[in-house]
Design an enzyme around this catalytic site. Structure first.
Site, short mmCIF file in Angstrom:
data_model
loop_
_atom_site.label_atom_id
_atom_site.label_comp_id
_atom_site.label_asym_id
_atom_site.label_seq_id
_atom_site.Cartn_x
_atom_site.Cartn_y
_atom_site.Cartn_z
N GLY A 1 35.18 40.48 36.47
CA GLY A 1 36.39 40.88 35.75
C GLY A 1 37.50 39.86 35.91
N ASP A 2 38.53 40.02 35.09
CA ASP A 2 39.73 39.16 35.12
C ASP A 2 39.42 37.69 34.85
OD1 ASP A 2 41.17 41.44 35.78
OD2 ASP A 2 40.91 41.11 37.93
N GLU A 3 38.41 37.44 34.07
CA GLU A 3 38.01 36.06 33.79
C GLU A 3 38.94 35.36 32.80
OE1 GLU A 3 36.09 38.74 33.29
OE2 GLU A 3 34.24 38.58 34.46
N LYS B 1 39.46 37.28 29.59
CA LYS B 1 38.95 37.82 28.31
C LYS B 1 40.09 38.05 27.32
CE LYS B 1 37.29 41.27 30.63
NZ LYS B 1 37.53 40.80 32.01
N ALA C 1 41.23 48.24 32.93
CA ALA C 1 41.33 46.86 32.44
C ALA C 1 42.79 46.42 32.41
CB ALA C 1 40.75 46.78 31.02
N GLY C 2 43.00 45.15 32.63
CA GLY C 2 44.33 44.55 32.46
C GLY C 2 44.11 43.20 31.81
N HIS C 3 44.41 43.10 30.53
CA HIS C 3 44.12 41.87 29.77
C HIS C 3 45.44 41.19 29.44
CE1 HIS C 3 39.93 43.54 28.46
NE2 HIS C 3 40.07 43.44 29.76
N GLN D 1 36.26 44.60 32.10
CA GLN D 1 35.60 44.36 33.40
C GLN D 1 34.67 43.16 33.28
OE1 GLN D 1 35.59 48.04 32.33
NE2 GLN D 1 37.63 47.71 33.12
N THR E 1 46.71 46.63 38.98
CA THR E 1 47.16 47.26 40.23
C THR E 1 48.04 46.33 41.07
OG1 THR E 1 45.19 46.46 41.34
CG2 THR E 1 45.06 48.67 40.40
N ARG F 1 43.61 39.36 44.57
CA ARG F 1 42.19 39.19 44.24
C ARG F 1 41.52 38.31 45.29
NH1 ARG F 1 43.72 37.63 38.09
NH2 ARG F 1 44.08 39.71 37.28
N LYS G 1 40.69 28.57 33.39
CA LYS G 1 41.47 28.30 34.59
C LYS G 1 41.04 27.05 35.35
CE LYS G 1 43.62 31.97 36.32
NZ LYS G 1 44.04 33.28 36.82
N VAL H 1 43.09 25.58 29.97
CA VAL H 1 43.83 24.82 30.99
C VAL H 1 45.19 25.45 31.32
CG1 VAL H 1 42.70 22.61 30.51
CG2 VAL H 1 44.73 23.25 29.18
P1 GDP Z 1 41.06 39.60 31.78
O1 GDP Z 1 41.09 40.92 32.46
O2 GDP Z 1 39.70 39.00 31.73
O3 GDP Z 1 41.70 39.62 30.42
O4 GDP Z 1 41.94 38.62 32.68
P2 GDP Z 1 43.36 38.96 33.34
O5 GDP Z 1 44.40 38.91 32.29
O6 GDP Z 1 43.28 40.16 34.17
O7 GDP Z 1 43.49 37.75 34.36
C1 GDP Z 1 43.47 36.43 33.94
C2 GDP Z 1 44.78 35.77 34.40
O8 GDP Z 1 44.67 34.38 34.26
C3 GDP Z 1 45.97 36.16 33.54
O9 GDP Z 1 47.11 36.14 34.34
C4 GDP Z 1 46.02 35.07 32.48
O10 GDP Z 1 47.32 34.87 31.93
C5 GDP Z 1 45.62 33.88 33.31
N1 GDP Z 1 44.91 32.82 32.60
C6 GDP Z 1 44.01 32.91 31.58
N2 GDP Z 1 43.50 31.68 31.29
C7 GDP Z 1 44.09 30.81 32.14
C8 GDP Z 1 43.95 29.42 32.38
O11 GDP Z 1 43.17 28.72 31.75
N3 GDP Z 1 44.72 28.89 33.37
C9 GDP Z 1 45.58 29.61 34.12
N4 GDP Z 1 46.28 29.02 35.06
N5 GDP Z 1 45.72 30.94 33.93
C10 GDP Z 1 44.98 31.53 32.97
P1 IMO Z 2 39.42 43.64 33.45
O1 IMO Z 2 39.02 44.22 32.11
C1 IMO Z 2 38.61 43.37 37.70
C2 IMO Z 2 36.97 46.94 39.63
C3 IMO Z 2 37.87 47.62 40.65
C4 IMO Z 2 36.81 48.16 41.58
C5 IMO Z 2 35.68 48.59 40.63
C6 IMO Z 2 35.71 50.05 40.25
O2 IMO Z 2 40.87 43.42 33.58
O3 IMO Z 2 38.58 42.47 33.79
P2 IMO Z 2 37.24 51.48 38.60
O4 IMO Z 2 38.71 51.72 38.60
O5 IMO Z 2 36.74 50.85 37.36
O6 IMO Z 2 36.45 52.70 38.97
O7 IMO Z 2 37.01 50.43 39.80
O8 IMO Z 2 35.87 47.81 39.47
N1 IMO Z 2 37.59 46.74 38.30
C7 IMO Z 2 38.04 45.58 37.84
N2 IMO Z 2 38.13 44.37 38.45
N3 IMO Z 2 38.98 43.50 36.41
C8 IMO Z 2 38.87 44.69 35.78
O9 IMO Z 2 39.10 44.84 34.46
C9 IMO Z 2 38.43 45.80 36.51
N4 IMO Z 2 38.24 47.11 36.22
C10 IMO Z 2 37.72 47.67 37.31
O10 IMO Z 2 38.72 46.71 41.27
O11 IMO Z 2 36.30 47.13 42.38
MG MG Z 3 42.08 41.86 34.02
#
Ligand code: GDP
Ligand code: IMO
Ligand code: MG
Length: 430
Positions: A12-14, A16, A39-41, A226, A303, A307, A333, A416
């Site tokens: 997760g948090d890649e 997306k 999710a937090g996008h 996720q 939350t 990480r 990243k 980047v």
């Molecule tokens: P998601 O859940 O997969 O959409 O990812 P998140 O938004 O939770 O976490 C990704 C974090 O990395 C966010 O704070 C984005 O703004 C940030 N981000 C995305 N791409 C890049 C990148 O290429 N470089 C940097 N430094 N930050 C990035």
């Molecule tokens: P996005 O879409 C990262 C993780 C939680 C926990 C496990 C179970 O932003 O990538 P849950 O609340 O789903 O029952 O928690 O999954 N988790 C995530 N980790 N990014 C997320 O979403 C996540 N959604 C759930 O931290 O380990």
């Molecule tokens: Mg996220």
């Protein structure tokens, strides 16, 4: 049929959200098909940050229709807040931009309370959930007693379902977890208020909308939440989420067939992160991890939790490529790795004295795996202003090339920085 699935290839948090926002400029529809407000996008446009939990990441493009499909667990309170915030900032202008499936599972405050009470009761054994009620809501769905989004618009059905739910949930909350029960009448009142706010977005059959769009050769993006290693079936069970997070889930969650999919784009960071408990072989629980955390601002979008950080795990990525059928990759990243003298990438594991290159599906085995690394020279240059792949410093290019050749999947996007414009295209996706 230009249908593309975007999935997280790690925990997760890649990134997306960023990728979906960027691709949405060309998409007619963006569909969220699983997960919920766990999710937090994050989207960053002209320096302005928007974090979305339930609304698809195409919402900043007014011409794109965003769909919340049947597979999502819909926290209606959070969704109302999210819509209201977007309206206030002028980012969402037209109710036609969002459609919500009548078949989506409604997530209510008791799901959150149960999730949090359970985690508390588990103590050190906790999963480290987001506390957003995801597990309890999917349990209701599987137990065939969920309240569906369409039920919100029939008062009698809603009242009967709420009464029946609270009978059981209040028993658990009060007697088993020793927390506060909920009152049926006040929950009915607030639920009706949320339903009224969301009624503008109601769509009886989003599967039909997607089907028709695909038939008319419209461009449809399916936005995963996720990551693959959090998948309920194929992830690091029990340290997973409660939905299927892999590409197949896009079909199930939105109600379309596999033959419509053109590409599956896997999103990966240039290193690895994880939030919550569970095995993570390439974790750097030291100053290296701390440096990644600070440079990458690795604090949860949902939350705020810190990480866990570590080197890129190519064994786990190969597994993600396999279980999703990933055809193309976005590498995110890479800017965060500037300034390290040397970089590492995990290319194998040592398990009980044996070197293995296939990801072990048993979480017990994974927990005993020690990473085997290849080491690379780092680079000092700041990458955040780089505009083309060919302008990346030599050692950054070598690192990207190594990843591409190890994974044998084309890397179509290199990111980047968090901004929309900090995206290096190798090849357009649509
Ligand atoms: P998601 O859940 O997969 O959409 O990812 P998140 O938004 O939770 O976490 C990704 C974090 O990395 C966010 O704070 C984005 O703004 C940030 N981000 C995305 N791409 C890049 C990148 O290429 N470089 C940097 N430094 N930050 C990035
Ligand atoms: P996005 O879409 C990262 C993780 C939680 C926990 C496990 C179970 O932003 O990538 P849950 O609340 O789903 O029952 O928690 O999954 N988790 C995530 N980790 N990014 C997320 O979403 C996540 N959604 C759930 O931290 O380990
Ligand atoms: Mg996220």
């Amino acid at each position: 049929m230009p249908a593309i699935i975007v999935v997280g290839a790690q925990w997760g948090d890649e990134g997306k959200g960023k990728v979906v926002d960027v691709f949405s400029a060309q998409a007619d529809y963006v569909v969220r098909y699983q997960g919920g407000a766990n999710a937090g996008h994050t989207l960053v446009v002209e320096g302005k940050k928007t974090i979305l939990h339930l609304i698809p990441s195409g919402i900043l493009h007014p011409e794109t229709t965003c769909i919340i499909a049947a597979g999502v667990v819909l926290d209606i309170e959070t969704l109302c807040k999210e819509i209201s915030a977007l309206k206030t900032t002028g980012l969402m202008q037209n109710p036609k931009q969002l459609l919500i499936s009548d078949s989506a599972t409604v997530l209510l405050p008791y799901h959150r309370q149960l999730d949090q009470a359970r985690e508390k009761a588990l103590g050190h054994e906790k999963i480290g959930t987001t506390g957003k009620g995801i597990g309890p809501a999917y349990e209701d769905r599987a137990a065939r007693k969920a309240i569906l989004f369409g039920d919100l618009f029939n008062k009698e059905t809603l009242k009967a379902k709420l009464e029946s739910a609270l009978k059981e949930k209040n028993f658990l909350l009060e007697k088993y977890y020793k927390t506060e029960p909920l009152n049926v009448d006040s929950l009915m009142k607030t639920t009706l208020k949320w339903a009224e706010e969301l009624s503008h977005y109601r769509c009886r059959d989003t599967s039909l909308v997607v089907h028709k769009a695909l038939k008319a050769s419209k461009k449809v993006l399916f936005e995963g939440a996720q990551g693959s290693l959090l998948d309920i079936m194929h992830g690091t069970y029990p340290f997973v989420t409660s939905s299927s997070t892999i590409a197949g889930s896009a079909l199930v969650g939105s109600g379309i067939g596999p033959s419509t999919i053109q590409k599956v784009v896997g999103i990966t960071k240039a290193y690895t992160t994880r939030v919550g408990s569970g095995p993570f072989p390439s974790e750097c629980d030291d100053e290296v991890g701390e440096r990644m955390r600070q440079a990458g601002n690795e604090f949860g979008s949902t939350t705020g939790r810190s990480r866990r950080c570590g080197w890129l795990d190519l064994v786990a990525l190969k597994y993600a490529i396999r279980i999703n059928g990933i055809t193309n990759l976005a590498l995110m990243k890479i800017d965060v790795l500037s300034g390290f003298d040397e970089l590492k990438a995990c290319t194998a594991y040592e398990l009980d004295g044996q070197i293995i290159t296939e990801y072990p599906v048993s979480p017990g085995d994974l927990a005993r795996c020690k990473p085997v690394y290849e080491t690379f020279r780092g680079w000092k240059e700041d990458l955040t202003q780089v505009k083309a792949l060919k302008d990346l410093p030599r050692y950054a290019q070598e690192y990207v090339n190594f990843i591409g050749s190890q994974l044998a999947v084309p890397i179509d996007v290199v990111s980047v920085g968090p901004g929309r414009d900090q995206t290096l295209w190798v090849k357009p996706l649509f």
